[in-house]
Scaffold this motif. Structure first.
Motif, PDB file in Angstrom:
ATOM      1  N   GLU A 118       0.819  -1.206   0.000  1.00 42.43           N
ATOM      2  CA  GLU A 118       0.000   0.000   0.000  1.00 42.43           C
ATOM      3  C   GLU A 118       0.858   1.263   0.000  1.00 42.43           C
ATOM      4  OE1 GLU A 118      -0.082  -1.606   4.336  1.00 42.43           O
ATOM      5  OE2 GLU A 118      -0.072  -2.394   2.275  1.00 42.43           O
ATOM      6  N   HIS A 119       2.042   1.190   0.603  1.00 41.36           N
ATOM      7  CA  HIS A 119       2.931   2.349   0.617  1.00 41.36           C
ATOM      8  C   HIS A 119       3.572   2.549  -0.757  1.00 41.36           C
ATOM      9  CE1 HIS A 119       3.229   0.858   4.967  1.00 41.36           C
ATOM     10  NE2 HIS A 119       2.324   1.804   4.918  1.00 41.36           N
ATOM     11  N   SER A 122       0.947   4.026  -3.001  1.00 41.88           N
ATOM     12  CA  SER A 122       0.761   5.450  -2.730  1.00 41.88           C
ATOM     13  C   SER A 122       1.874   6.282  -3.360  1.00 41.88           C
ATOM     14  CB  SER A 122       0.717   5.686  -1.218  1.00 41.88           C
ATOM     15  OG  SER A 122       0.641   7.062  -0.915  1.00 41.88           O
ATOM     16  N   LEU A 123       3.125   5.792  -3.288  1.00 48.99           N
ATOM     17  CA  LEU A 123       4.241   6.520  -3.876  1.00 48.99           C
ATOM     18  C   LEU A 123       4.101   6.601  -5.391  1.00 48.99           C
ATOM     19  CD1 LEU A 123       6.966   7.905  -3.261  1.00 48.99           C
ATOM     20  CD2 LEU A 123       8.062   5.696  -3.633  1.00 48.99           C
ATOM     21  N   ARG A 125       1.338   6.430  -7.036  1.00 49.82           N
ATOM     22  CA  ARG A 125       0.193   7.312  -7.313  1.00 49.82           C
ATOM     23  C   ARG A 125       0.627   8.781  -7.290  1.00 49.82           C
ATOM     24  NH1 ARG A 125      -2.771   5.355  -3.853  1.00 49.82           N
ATOM     25  NH2 ARG A 125      -3.744   3.783  -5.186  1.00 49.82           N
ATOM     26  N   GLN A 126       1.563   9.096  -6.390  1.00 51.82           N
ATOM     27  CA  GLN A 126       2.078  10.468  -6.342  1.00 51.82           C
ATOM     28  C   GLN A 126       2.791  10.824  -7.644  1.00 51.82           C
ATOM     29  OE1 GLN A 126       4.268  11.515  -2.706  1.00 51.82           O
ATOM     30  NE2 GLN A 126       3.283   9.783  -1.682  1.00 51.82           N
ATOM     31  N   HIS A 294       8.002   8.987   0.470  1.00 41.08           N
ATOM     32  CA  HIS A 294       7.086   8.365   1.439  1.00 41.08           C
ATOM     33  C   HIS A 294       7.788   8.290   2.779  1.00 41.08           C
ATOM     34  CE1 HIS A 294       4.370   5.524   3.399  1.00 41.08           C
ATOM     35  NE2 HIS A 294       5.447   4.830   3.724  1.00 41.08           N
TER      36      HIS A 294
END
Length: 478
Positions: A118-119, A122-123, A125-126, A294
């Motif tokens: 998930e991390h 998220s990275l 996605r950024q 992150h």
């Protein structure tokens, strides 16, 4: 009256013997397990006292198994601070134009012990939010924060795909693990690959097992990685019993770059991105620009996972993080820093031997006396609340969840456990019946050590039921 004097003398002798030996209920449990007292080391000491209540083989160097994590996590909390975080960063050399990055994307790790799927998602996605859709270069993984040799994952116990055997990695992605779900399905087990991994094909040749669902159901499943022209095939053979129902199986079958490549490609594709190059190891070049990062959860979260669930991979990551300086971290530098820290606190453990800080080792050694001194020192340290809160609560959570549940010790002791072939250990803090707190250490090194849990539990019960000032019941010394 003539019969009372011998009874009083016996009571005095029984109580005084415990200062050097073991309580009778512990001796009884050891005898039942066929473990000689000579293969056991125990120390029990009130945290507000200068002398132990029980001290047995206290100075003997022994393999502590995962109880060694107490040394690593206490050192980390004190040296790095409970709020310490790791940063995983993304770098580019050229700005993207119209969504196209004509160059490499660099991901640099700092040793984060819990950079999960998930991390990573998220990275990535950024990166999409910042306008990157198509990467025409490579994704380069910079792991250079750690300078450690590659390990043979099967060297310890000949189980190379078990996630606990994964070696440390400066850019550890999702513990380098894949999660599978096993389900009974009309007589043939199903295998679902829960973790996305482009280029990996699951070849399910499992058969339905007979009889009940045994506790060693994982050992009945064999997995073999077979390279193919366009990726890898993971072949499953063996048996899975329908009575096991639906269960999860975590494996680490892929080398670091292959695991990272399959995961990054899958997640990037899910986000609508494309990648034309490779995913490979390397370094961030001088002059590259930081695009995003992150930040991990604080160290306290990692320490809790390490101690409550005995996570070996995370422990090794934290251990190496203690060796970080101006140059890449090494195990030797981490060991040196822990030694310097112990000496600065007046804790000189001559017998201490640390290999990787996790306890997953045949070499690591420490005495019960040294562990006891460590626990007493931690009790007086400002990081004490975070340290104790990270330990499993007896009968409540972590590796102690199913032990002593519903007993006098339930909820009244925080105990880190350890298990290896021939090793069974426990250490932490426990309250007696009147609320006095004790440091407790119990180490067993013996071929039948796995049967020693009852003896450790007996000691915790003895502490929980203890009422200082009351006469110790006369029990037969077994």
């Amino acid at each position: 009256m003539r019969y009372l004097a011998p009874l009083l003398l016996a009571a005095v002798l029984t109580q005084s013997a415990q200062a050097d030996g073991l309580p009778p209920n512990v001796l009884k449990a050891l005898k039942s397990a066929q473990i000689p007292a000579t293969n056991v080391a125990v120390v029990v000491q009130p945290v507000d006292s200068n002398t132990p209540l029980v001290a047995h083989n206290a100075g003997q160097a022994m393999n502590p198994a995962s109880v060694m994590k107490l040394v690593t996590t206490y050192a980390a909390l004190d040296l790095l601070g409970p709020a310490y975080t790791w940063k995983t960063t993304a770098w580019i050399e050229n700005a993207a134009v119209d969504g196209i990055l004509n160059g490499n994307l660099y991901l640099k790790g700092s040793g984060d012990p819990h950079f999960a799927i998930e991390h990573l998602g998220s990275l990535l996605r950024q990166l999409r939010v910042r306008g990157i859709q198509q990467i025409n270069g490579d994704v380069v993984l910079d792991r250079t924060v750690f300078n450690v040799p590659a390990i043979d994952p099967g060297a310890f116990d000949d189980k190379p795909m078990r996630p606990y055997n994964v070696g440390p990695d400066g850019l550890l992605l999702n513990f380098r693990a894949l999660r599978f779900t096993l389900q009974p399905d009309n007589g043939k087990p199903r295998i679902l690959l829960e973790t996305p991994s482009e280029g990996l094909r699951v070849d399910n040749q499992l058969r339905a097992g007979e009889g009940g669902c045994s506790s060693n159901w994982k050992d009945l499943i064999n997995a073999r990685l077979i390279p193919e022209n366009n990726g890898n095939r993971l072949e499953f053979t063996g048996t899975y019993n329908a009575l096991c129902g639906e269960r999860s199986l975590n494996l680490s079958p892929l080398p670091a770059d292959a695991q990272a490549g399959g995961l990054i490609r899958s997640l990037w594709k899910e986000l609508g991105g494309s990648l034309s190059g490779q995913i490979r190891g390397g370094t961030v070049p001088v002059g590259a620009k930081l695009l995003t990062q992150h930040d991990s959860a604080p160290l306290t979260a990692a320490v809790s996972d390490i101690n409550k669930y005995s996570n070996n991979v995370m422990a090794r990551q934290v251990f190496l993080s203690l060796g970080n300086s101006d140059v890449p971290a090494t195990a030797e530098r981490a060991r040196q820093r822990i030694g310097e820290w112990l000496n600065s606190r007046g804790l000189r453990f001559a017998e201490l031997e640390i290999e990787n800080g996790s306890g997953l080792s045949r070499r690591e050694r420490i005495s019960a006396d040294s562990l006891n001194k460590l626990l007493l020192d931690a009790w007086k340290n400002p990081v004490m609340p975070e340290f104790i809160a990270s330990l499993p609560i007896v009968g409540i959570d972590g590796t102690m969840k199913k032990r002593l549940s519903g007993s006098d010790a339930t909820g009244r002791a925080h105990i880190k456990t350890g298990t290896l072939d021939g090793v069974k250990t426990g250490a932490g803090y426990a309250l007696d019946a009147q609320g006095r707190r004790y440091a407790v250490t119990f180490l067993i090194n013996h071929p039948k050590a796995q049967a020693g849990s009852a003896a450790i539990d007996a000691l915790l019960l003895w502490v929980a039921q203890r009422r200082p000032g009351e006469k110790t019941p006369l029990l037969e010394n077994e």
